[in-house]
Design a protein around this motif. Sequence first.
Motif, PDB file in Angstrom:
ATOM      1  N   ASP A   1       7.606   1.791   5.492  1.00 34.46           N
ATOM      2  CA  ASP A   1       7.733   0.358   5.726  1.00 34.46           C
ATOM      3  C   ASP A   1       8.966   0.094   6.586  1.00 34.46           C
ATOM      4  O   ASP A   1       9.644   1.025   7.029  1.00 34.46           O
ATOM      5  CB  ASP A   1       7.778  -0.411   4.396  1.00 34.46           C
ATOM      6  CG  ASP A   1       8.979  -0.050   3.531  1.00 34.46           C
ATOM      7  OD1 ASP A   1       9.968   0.500   4.046  1.00 34.46           O
ATOM      8  OD2 ASP A   1       8.936  -0.333   2.317  1.00 34.46           O
ATOM      9  N   THR A   2       9.261  -1.150   6.843  1.00 37.31           N
ATOM     10  CA  THR A   2      10.353  -1.488   7.751  1.00 37.31           C
ATOM     11  C   THR A   2      11.726  -1.178   7.160  1.00 37.31           C
ATOM     12  O   THR A   2      12.732  -1.252   7.875  1.00 37.31           O
ATOM     13  CB  THR A   2      10.290  -2.977   8.136  1.00 37.31           C
ATOM     14  OG1 THR A   2      10.122  -3.776   6.956  1.00 37.31           O
ATOM     15  CG2 THR A   2       9.125  -3.238   9.081  1.00 37.31           C
ATOM     16  N   ALA A   3      11.777  -0.796   5.885  1.00 36.87           N
ATOM     17  CA  ALA A   3      13.020  -0.330   5.272  1.00 36.87           C
ATOM     18  C   ALA A   3      13.126   1.191   5.307  1.00 36.87           C
ATOM     19  O   ALA A   3      14.102   1.753   4.796  1.00 36.87           O
ATOM     20  CB  ALA A   3      13.130  -0.827   3.835  1.00 36.87           C
ATOM     21  N   GLY A   4      12.107   1.850   5.885  1.00 33.41           N
ATOM     22  CA  GLY A   4      12.129   3.302   6.000  1.00 33.41           C
ATOM     23  C   GLY A   4      11.635   4.038   4.781  1.00 33.41           C
ATOM     24  O   GLY A   4      11.742   5.273   4.710  1.00 33.41           O
ATOM     25  N   MET A   5      11.050   3.332   3.817  1.00 32.22           N
ATOM     26  CA  MET A   5      10.534   3.967   2.615  1.00 32.22           C
ATOM     27  C   MET A   5       9.081   4.404   2.800  1.00 32.22           C
ATOM     28  O   MET A   5       8.271   3.649   3.352  1.00 32.22           O
ATOM     29  CB  MET A   5      10.630   3.015   1.422  1.00 32.22           C
ATOM     30  CG  MET A   5      12.047   2.613   1.040  1.00 32.22           C
ATOM     31  SD  MET A   5      13.071   3.988   0.465  1.00 32.22           S
ATOM     32  CE  MET A   5      14.103   4.262   1.931  1.00 32.22           C
ATOM     33  N   LEU A   6       8.764   5.597   2.337  1.00 30.68           N
ATOM     34  CA  LEU A   6       7.405   6.108   2.424  1.00 30.68           C
ATOM     35  C   LEU A   6       6.469   5.229   1.593  1.00 30.68           C
ATOM     36  O   LEU A   6       6.767   4.916   0.434  1.00 30.68           O
ATOM     37  CB  LEU A   6       7.359   7.549   1.925  1.00 30.68           C
ATOM     38  CG  LEU A   6       6.020   8.274   1.974  1.00 30.68           C
ATOM     39  CD1 LEU A   6       5.495   8.357   3.410  1.00 30.68           C
ATOM     40  CD2 LEU A   6       6.147   9.671   1.378  1.00 30.68           C
ATOM     41  N   VAL A   7       5.327   4.838   2.180  1.00 29.52           N
ATOM     42  CA  VAL A   7       4.395   3.940   1.502  1.00 29.52           C
ATOM     43  C   VAL A   7       3.041   4.608   1.257  1.00 29.52           C
ATOM     44  O   VAL A   7       2.534   4.635   0.139  1.00 29.52           O
ATOM     45  CB  VAL A   7       4.191   2.639   2.309  1.00 29.52           C
ATOM     46  CG1 VAL A   7       3.162   1.736   1.620  1.00 29.52           C
ATOM     47  CG2 VAL A   7       5.506   1.898   2.473  1.00 29.52           C
ATOM     48  N   GLU A   8       2.451   5.166   2.304  1.00 29.39           N
ATOM     49  CA  GLU A   8       1.084   5.673   2.212  1.00 29.39           C
ATOM     50  C   GLU A   8       0.745   6.438   3.477  1.00 29.39           C
ATOM     51  O   GLU A   8       1.630   6.763   4.274  1.00 29.39           O
ATOM     52  CB  GLU A   8       0.109   4.500   2.024  1.00 29.39           C
ATOM     53  CG  GLU A   8       0.160   3.482   3.158  1.00 29.39           C
ATOM     54  CD  GLU A   8      -0.682   2.246   2.891  1.00 29.39           C
ATOM     55  OE1 GLU A   8      -1.240   2.119   1.788  1.00 29.39           O
ATOM     56  OE2 GLU A   8      -0.760   1.393   3.800  1.00 29.39           O
ATOM     57  N   CYS A   9      -0.528   6.702   3.665  1.00 32.83           N
ATOM     58  CA  CYS A   9      -1.029   7.243   4.921  1.00 32.83           C
ATOM     59  C   CYS A   9      -1.772   6.128   5.655  1.00 32.83           C
ATOM     60  O   CYS A   9      -1.755   4.981   5.225  1.00 32.83           O
ATOM     61  CB  CYS A   9      -1.956   8.417   4.653  1.00 32.83           C
ATOM     62  SG  CYS A   9      -1.136   9.802   3.825  1.00 32.83           S
ATOM     63  N   CYS A  10      -2.418   6.453   6.755  1.00 33.06           N
ATOM     64  CA  CYS A  10      -3.142   5.428   7.503  1.00 33.06           C
ATOM     65  C   CYS A  10      -4.276   4.840   6.668  1.00 33.06           C
ATOM     66  O   CYS A  10      -4.416   3.632   6.566  1.00 33.06           O
ATOM     67  CB  CYS A  10      -3.686   6.015   8.803  1.00 33.06           C
ATOM     68  SG  CYS A  10      -4.654   4.844   9.787  1.00 33.06           S
ATOM     69  N   ALA A  11      -5.074   5.710   6.071  1.00 38.69           N
ATOM     70  CA  ALA A  11      -6.233   5.256   5.297  1.00 38.69           C
ATOM     71  C   ALA A  11      -6.295   5.941   3.942  1.00 38.69           C
ATOM     72  O   ALA A  11      -7.377   6.160   3.399  1.00 38.69           O
ATOM     73  CB  ALA A  11      -7.516   5.515   6.074  1.00 38.69           C
TER      74      ALA A  11
END
Length: 268
Positions: free
Chosen positions: A166-176
Amino acid sequence: MFWVNGVQQQTISLGDRAVQFGDGCFTTAWVKNGEVQRLSAHIARLQDAVARLMMPVCNWHTLAAEMREAALGCAEGVLKVILSRGEGGRGYSAQGAVGPTRVMSLSGYPQHYHLWRQQGIELALSPVALSRNPLLAGLKHLNRLEQVLIRTHLDNSQAQEALVVDTAGMLVECCAANIFWRTGRQVFTPALSYAGVDGIMRQHIIAQLLHSREFSLEIVSLPPAALADAEEVIVCNALMPILPVKKSENWHYNASQLFDFLHPHCIN
């Protein structure tokens, strides 16, 4: 094959708010042997999204019946269900909108998932970051331009999936897909409080791990560098449903304990 409000057709009003504003939500289900896999979970996801987006309530029994009917006779496929707020309203205002509109499509199953499940996949860090918005976090809403951009960059790489922050640089997910990783008996998955999609298979895997005696689960907010110390990484969604990751950036993974534990719970 397409249906709109239960009628087989391929057209929708240009005044529908799905077209005008991306005003709606969707889910994508795996059809196998003529049945919609995890149907109740897909309905629950749509119910949650409709409530959070303050959309008109759908007739859920009718929708479930339409999904079952669409899947009949299909050996393996993908059933996508879109719910829009419908047609009407002026500008952004939804007052006067008549809905919801139910749109379904049935298409072929991505056969490469079978191969990837055997061989494993590679992840590449996407240059596209997800915006932080707790009001929409977790939902599979119709505003997917971020994912389109992520996929466009991914198509120009050698990787099969993306690492997305995300815009804070934290890992969120993959594309799908959603992502999990393991170090020892500890399993981690990103928190989705600000961005990302809380996928059907993610929910299922979390439930399996919470009842497991072999692994413990922690939901975290960490940068992608957290994967450097991982022994194993997997990605998942309702269609894959679970894939092992062999490489992420410059990090390589060969273990499969988590995948072997989850595989029978996810495939069947």
